[in-house]
Each structure stands twice: as structure tokens, then as C-alpha cells.
Design a protein around this motif. Structure first.
Motif, PDB file in Angstrom:
ATOM      1  N   SER A  51       5.764   2.627   2.811  1.00  0.00           N
ATOM      2  CA  SER A  51       4.957   2.461   1.607  1.00  0.00           C
ATOM      3  C   SER A  51       3.701   3.310   1.750  1.00  0.00           C
ATOM      4  O   SER A  51       3.358   3.744   2.857  1.00  0.00           O
ATOM      5  N   ALA A  52       3.025   3.544   0.645  1.00  0.00           N
ATOM      6  CA  ALA A  52       1.803   4.354   0.657  1.00  0.00           C
ATOM      7  C   ALA A  52       0.589   3.440   0.594  1.00  0.00           C
ATOM      8  O   ALA A  52       0.356   2.774  -0.419  1.00  0.00           O
ATOM      9  N   ALA A  53      -0.150   3.382   1.688  1.00  0.00           N
ATOM     10  CA  ALA A  53      -1.384   2.597   1.712  1.00  0.00           C
ATOM     11  C   ALA A  53      -2.474   3.380   0.984  1.00  0.00           C
ATOM     12  O   ALA A  53      -2.611   4.578   1.166  1.00  0.00           O
ATOM     13  N   TRP A  67      -7.257  -0.753   0.075  1.00  0.00           N
ATOM     14  CA  TRP A  67      -7.256  -1.290  -1.286  1.00  0.00           C
ATOM     15  C   TRP A  67      -5.953  -1.975  -1.633  1.00  0.00           C
ATOM     16  O   TRP A  67      -5.918  -3.035  -2.202  1.00  0.00           O
ATOM     17  N   GLY A  68      -4.860  -1.293  -1.361  1.00  0.00           N
ATOM     18  CA  GLY A  68      -3.563  -1.807  -1.774  1.00  0.00           C
ATOM     19  C   GLY A  68      -2.475  -0.841  -1.370  1.00  0.00           C
ATOM     20  O   GLY A  68      -2.653  -0.048  -0.451  1.00  0.00           O
ATOM     21  N   GLU A  69      -1.349  -0.895  -2.078  1.00  0.00           N
ATOM     22  CA  GLU A  69      -0.225  -0.054  -1.703  1.00  0.00           C
ATOM     23  C   GLU A  69       0.568   0.408  -2.914  1.00  0.00           C
ATOM     24  O   GLU A  69       0.513  -0.207  -3.989  1.00  0.00           O
ATOM     25  N   LEU A  70       1.292   1.506  -2.732  1.00  0.00           N
ATOM     26  CA  LEU A  70       2.285   1.976  -3.682  1.00  0.00           C
ATOM     27  C   LEU A  70       3.623   1.999  -2.962  1.00  0.00           C
ATOM     28  O   LEU A  70       3.675   2.190  -1.740  1.00  0.00           O
ATOM     29  N   SER A  71       4.694   1.804  -3.697  1.00  0.00           N
ATOM     30  CA  SER A  71       6.026   1.825  -3.100  1.00  0.00           C
ATOM     31  C   SER A  71       7.022   2.317  -4.139  1.00  0.00           C
ATOM     32  O   SER A  71       6.660   2.572  -5.293  1.00  0.00           O
ATOM     33  N   ASN A  72       8.268   2.446  -3.742  1.00  0.00           N
ATOM     34  CA  ASN A  72       9.289   2.882  -4.688  1.00  0.00           C
ATOM     35  C   ASN A  72       9.508   1.876  -5.809  1.00  0.00           C
ATOM     36  O   ASN A  72      10.011   2.228  -6.877  1.00  0.00           O
ATOM     37  N   THR A  73       9.124   0.621  -5.567  1.00  0.00           N
ATOM     38  CA  THR A  73       9.253  -0.406  -6.609  1.00  0.00           C
ATOM     39  C   THR A  73       7.921  -0.715  -7.286  1.00  0.00           C
ATOM     40  O   THR A  73       7.882  -1.471  -8.242  1.00  0.00           O
ATOM     41  N   THR A 127       6.319  -0.424   5.703  1.00  0.00           N
ATOM     42  CA  THR A 127       6.063  -1.412   4.653  1.00  0.00           C
ATOM     43  C   THR A 127       5.725  -2.787   5.214  1.00  0.00           C
ATOM     44  O   THR A 127       4.781  -3.437   4.767  1.00  0.00           O
ATOM     45  N   VAL A 128       6.481  -3.229   6.207  1.00  0.00           N
ATOM     46  CA  VAL A 128       6.256  -4.568   6.777  1.00  0.00           C
ATOM     47  C   VAL A 128       4.861  -4.674   7.368  1.00  0.00           C
ATOM     48  O   VAL A 128       4.138  -5.652   7.135  1.00  0.00           O
ATOM     49  N   ASN A 133      -0.950  -6.360   6.826  1.00  0.00           N
ATOM     50  CA  ASN A 133      -2.372  -6.037   6.859  1.00  0.00           C
ATOM     51  C   ASN A 133      -3.052  -6.410   5.547  1.00  0.00           C
ATOM     52  O   ASN A 133      -4.176  -6.927   5.541  1.00  0.00           O
ATOM     53  N   ILE A 134      -2.395  -6.150   4.419  1.00  0.00           N
ATOM     54  CA  ILE A 134      -2.962  -6.498   3.118  1.00  0.00           C
ATOM     55  C   ILE A 134      -3.103  -8.007   2.986  1.00  0.00           C
ATOM     56  O   ILE A 134      -4.122  -8.513   2.512  1.00  0.00           O
ATOM     57  N   THR A 135      -2.092  -8.735   3.415  1.00  0.00           N
ATOM     58  CA  THR A 135      -2.138 -10.199   3.346  1.00  0.00           C
ATOM     59  C   THR A 135      -3.281 -10.750   4.176  1.00  0.00           C
ATOM     60  O   THR A 135      -4.016 -11.642   3.737  1.00  0.00           O
TER      61      THR A 135
END
Length: 221
Positions: A51-53, A67-73, A127-128, A133-135
Motif C-alpha cells: 500500500s502507499a503510505a 496521514w493515511g494510505e492509498l491502495s488498489n481498493t 499493507t499489514v 501503524n495507522i491503527t
């Protein structure tokens, strides 16, 4: 692969490559803006399990914060920028992903070219690991604003005792925010952080503890 939209400005897609898995984009802070949209370009896809942080660095700070993430979904995200003259800069959990603050006085100085731009960093990460880390960061941020673990800090007030778990989460978040900008791609696609960077974080962390021993209890990470 990525783009940024700020209302009233052209779409930004020219990122500077830092490493095979990292890129960054600088954005002038003047004229002021309220939101940032970060998105994946049409047809772009991320590697399986990656995923893209999304990180941000807001002057005068030199630290990138997650801040967050981007992903294929999840190929786009909106981040809210709260303009404030209170001087309490920092990142707080908000209704739209992660809020950030830009001091209005600093924005005004941008007219004279004396303020550095905001920097957005993109880093491809497992991604995992990224979601964990975000959580952890959201949990620490929520603990600092809900009043469940401690009393809001006021001059002369003593913060209530914070659990060891929350303190550990805040130390980890502090280290992660600092070290993330130093990571690079290693063998097997794993992220590698130089030992020297960790030593620099530890020295900075020790100085901060010496100057303000209660900052972790207040959640000011």
C-alpha cells in the motif's frame, strides 16, 4: 503514479523520486488551502501486498507524520488542513482521515518567501505493517483527545496517570514518524532504516524528555 489536488490550483503529478519505493512533492503554503486530495493516477496499480503510505511535513517541523494510505481498493483520500493562529501545530485525528495544522502567521510570511512549503511523501510499504501503524497512531491520538486516559493539559495542571500501553504506543508513534522519512528499499523489497537515523531519533527524544518530561502523558508526540 500519484497526483495531488488543491482547490483552485492545477493538478500536481510531478513527484521527486527519493528511492524506488519513495517519492515526495512540495506544495507552497500560500495562498492558504483547506483540503488536500491525494490519489492514484488512472491505470496505476500497486504491487500485491503493498500500500502507499501518505506522509506530510509541515514547517517549521522537519518530521514527516503519517496521514493515511492509498491502495488498489482505496485509490484516493481527502485530508483536511485546519488553519489556526493558536500556535498549537500538530496532527490530530479528524473526521476526514488525518487533520493537520498550518499556522496562519506562517502562511502570511510565505508571501515574502520566508516559509518552507508543505511536503507530501509517498512510501510503498507492506499493507499489514502499514495498517497496524495507522491503527496504533489513531489509538494514541484518540486517547489524547477523548479524556479517557488523561485530563486535558492546562497550565499548572498535573496530567492523570497514563497506562503503560498508551505510553508505549506514543513512543513507537514518535519513533516511526521520525524514522519513516529515512527508510529505503532493501533486499527482497523490505524497508531499511539506517542505524544512524535511530541514534539521531534517540538523542532528540532524550532532549525532549529532559525539556518536558510530561509530553508523552499529554500525547504531544
Amino acid at each position: 503514479m500519484f497526483g495531488v489536488i488543491i482547490s483552485g490550483r492545477p493538478v500536481l503529478t510531478t513527484f521527486d523520486t527519493i528511492s524506488p519505493t519513495q517519492a515526495q512533492l512540495t506544495i507552497p503554503t500560500f495562498p492558504p488551502f483547506g483540503h488536500i486530495v491525494v490519489f492514484m493516477l488512472p491505470g496505476a496499480t500497486l504491487p500485491e501486498g503493498q500500500s502507499a503510505a501518505v506522509y506530510i511535513r509541515i514547517p517549521p517541523s522537519y518530521e514527516f507524520k503519517l496521514w493515511g494510505e492509498l491502495s488498489n481498493t482505496k485509490q484516493s483520500a481527502i485530508f483536511k488542513i485546519r488553519n489556526t493562529s493558536s500556535g498549537n501545530g500538530g496532527n490530530n485525528l479528524g473526521a476526514v482521515d488525518m487533520d493537520a495544522m498550518i499556522d496562519e502567521d506562517a502562511q502570511a510570511k510565505q508571501m515574502g518567501g520566508s516559509v518552507e512549503p508543505v511536503t507530501i511523501g509517498i512510501s510503498l510499504e507492506p499493507t499489514v505493517q502499514l495498517e497496524a501503524n495507522i491503527t496504533a497512531q489513531k489509538a494514541a491520538a484518540t486517547a489524547s483527545v477523548t479524556g479517557l486516559e488523561l485530563v486535558r493539559h492546562t497550565p499548572g495542571a498535573v496530567a492523570s496517570q497514563v497506562s503503560t500501553k498508551v505510553l508505549a504506543q506514543r513512543i513507537i508513534a514518535n519513533a516511526f514518524n521520525f524514522l519513516a522519512s529515512f527508510s529505503s528499499a532493501g533486499s527482497g523489497g523490505n524497508e531499511v532504516v539506517p542505524l544512524k537515523s535511530f541514534q539521531e531519533w534517540w538523542k532528540k527524544f532524550e532532549r525532549k524528555v529532559e525539556m518536558d518530561p510530561t509530553f508523552l502523558e499529554r500525547g504531544d508526540v
